[in-house]
Design a protein around this motif. Structure first.
Motif, PDB file in Angstrom:
ATOM      1  N   GLU A   8       0.712  -0.998   0.202  1.00  0.00           N
ATOM      2  CA  GLU A   8       0.365  -0.063   0.179  1.00  0.00           C
ATOM      3  C   GLU A   8       0.724   1.314   0.212  1.00  0.00           C
ATOM      4  N   HIS A   9       1.457   1.747   0.863  1.00  0.00           N
ATOM      5  CA  HIS A   9       2.537   2.617   1.160  1.00  0.00           C
ATOM      6  C   HIS A   9       3.818   2.618   0.200  1.00  0.00           C
ATOM      7  N   TYR A  10       4.636   1.158  -0.027  1.00  0.00           N
ATOM      8  CA  TYR A  10       5.860   1.268  -0.913  1.00  0.00           C
ATOM      9  C   TYR A  10       5.920   1.056  -2.544  1.00  0.00           C
ATOM     10  N   LYS A  11       4.532   0.883  -2.382  1.00  0.00           N
ATOM     11  CA  LYS A  11       4.220   0.141  -4.379  1.00  0.00           C
ATOM     12  C   LYS A  11       5.288  -1.123  -4.657  1.00  0.00           C
ATOM     13  N   ILE A  12       5.305  -2.042  -3.515  1.00  0.00           N
ATOM     14  CA  ILE A  12       6.777  -3.691  -3.415  1.00  0.00           C
ATOM     15  C   ILE A  12       5.612  -4.048  -3.533  1.00  0.00           C
ATOM     16  N   ASP A  13       5.531  -5.130  -4.172  1.00  0.00           N
ATOM     17  CA  ASP A  13       4.751  -6.102  -4.970  1.00  0.00           C
ATOM     18  C   ASP A  13       5.381  -7.470  -3.275  1.00  0.00           C
ATOM     19  N   ALA A  14       4.788  -6.968  -2.648  1.00  0.00           N
ATOM     20  CA  ALA A  14       5.323  -7.738  -1.593  1.00  0.00           C
ATOM     21  C   ALA A  14       3.736  -8.787  -0.632  1.00  0.00           C
ATOM     22  N   GLN A  15       4.268  -9.922  -0.751  1.00  0.00           N
ATOM     23  CA  GLN A  15       3.955 -11.199   0.011  1.00  0.00           C
ATOM     24  C   GLN A  15       4.377 -11.832   0.926  1.00  0.00           C
TER      25      GLN A  15
END
Length: 168
Positions: free
Chosen positions: A43-50
């Motif tokens: 949401e805040h860093y636009k990292i495709d995090a999972q």
């Protein structure tokens, strides 16, 4: 470094504060640190995090102190729903927002300073035997453990409300 130290610390503190407010034990809350941390990174860093779950090992330094999340079955280190850790992967990086609490997990017999755990996935050890230097890490994702954790978080709307609070 994918995110700055102050941002990492802020994410840790937000999640940790919410856990403490809910009377949760942060030393056994890797599910929340990883799922909420991934949510914040997206949401805040636009990292495709999972979030990822399974066997995880970190070299903490000292006299070859290896923190292991898993269990030994027939002389093999493995993971299941009763012996696991959760972390975050995103854009080729490992993030573990629970890392500052590792000194509380290890107890008084191993003194370690709270540290950030954020490393390029390309630096992960290829095997357990390569865990020879402080900061080295090794993990194996277990999809069935991830599903178990996702089912757990889906069991109550309160968990999604807490994720939204973290995001805010």
């Amino acid at each position: 470094m994918k995110i700055k130290l102050k941002d990492y610390e802020r994410i840790y503190k937000v999640i940790n504060t919410i856990l403490l407010n809910e009377d949760a034990d942060p030393t056994v809350a890797c599910t929340f640190f990883s799922f909420y941390g991934a949510h914040i990174l997206r949401e805040h860093y636009k990292i495709d995090a999972q979030p990822a779950c399974g066997l995880c090992m970190y070299h903490l330094g000292g006299d070859n102190n290896i923190l292991t999340f898993g269990k030994i079955v027939d002389d093999v280190i493995t993971s299941d729903a009763d012996a696991f850790h959760c972390w975050v992967v995103g854009d080729g990086w490992l993030f573990d927002f629970m890392a500052p609490a590792f000194s509380d997990i290890t107890g008084n017999n191993i003194m370690i300073k709270p540290k950030m755990m954020q490393k390029p996935l390309s630096t992960m050890c290829k095997s357990v035997e390569e865990l020879t230097t402080e900061g080295s890490f090794y993990f194996v994702s277990y999809p069935e453990v991830l599903k178990n954790r996702m089912d757990y978080l889906s069991s109550s709307l309160a968990y999604s409300d807490l994720a939204d609070i973290c995001k805010q």
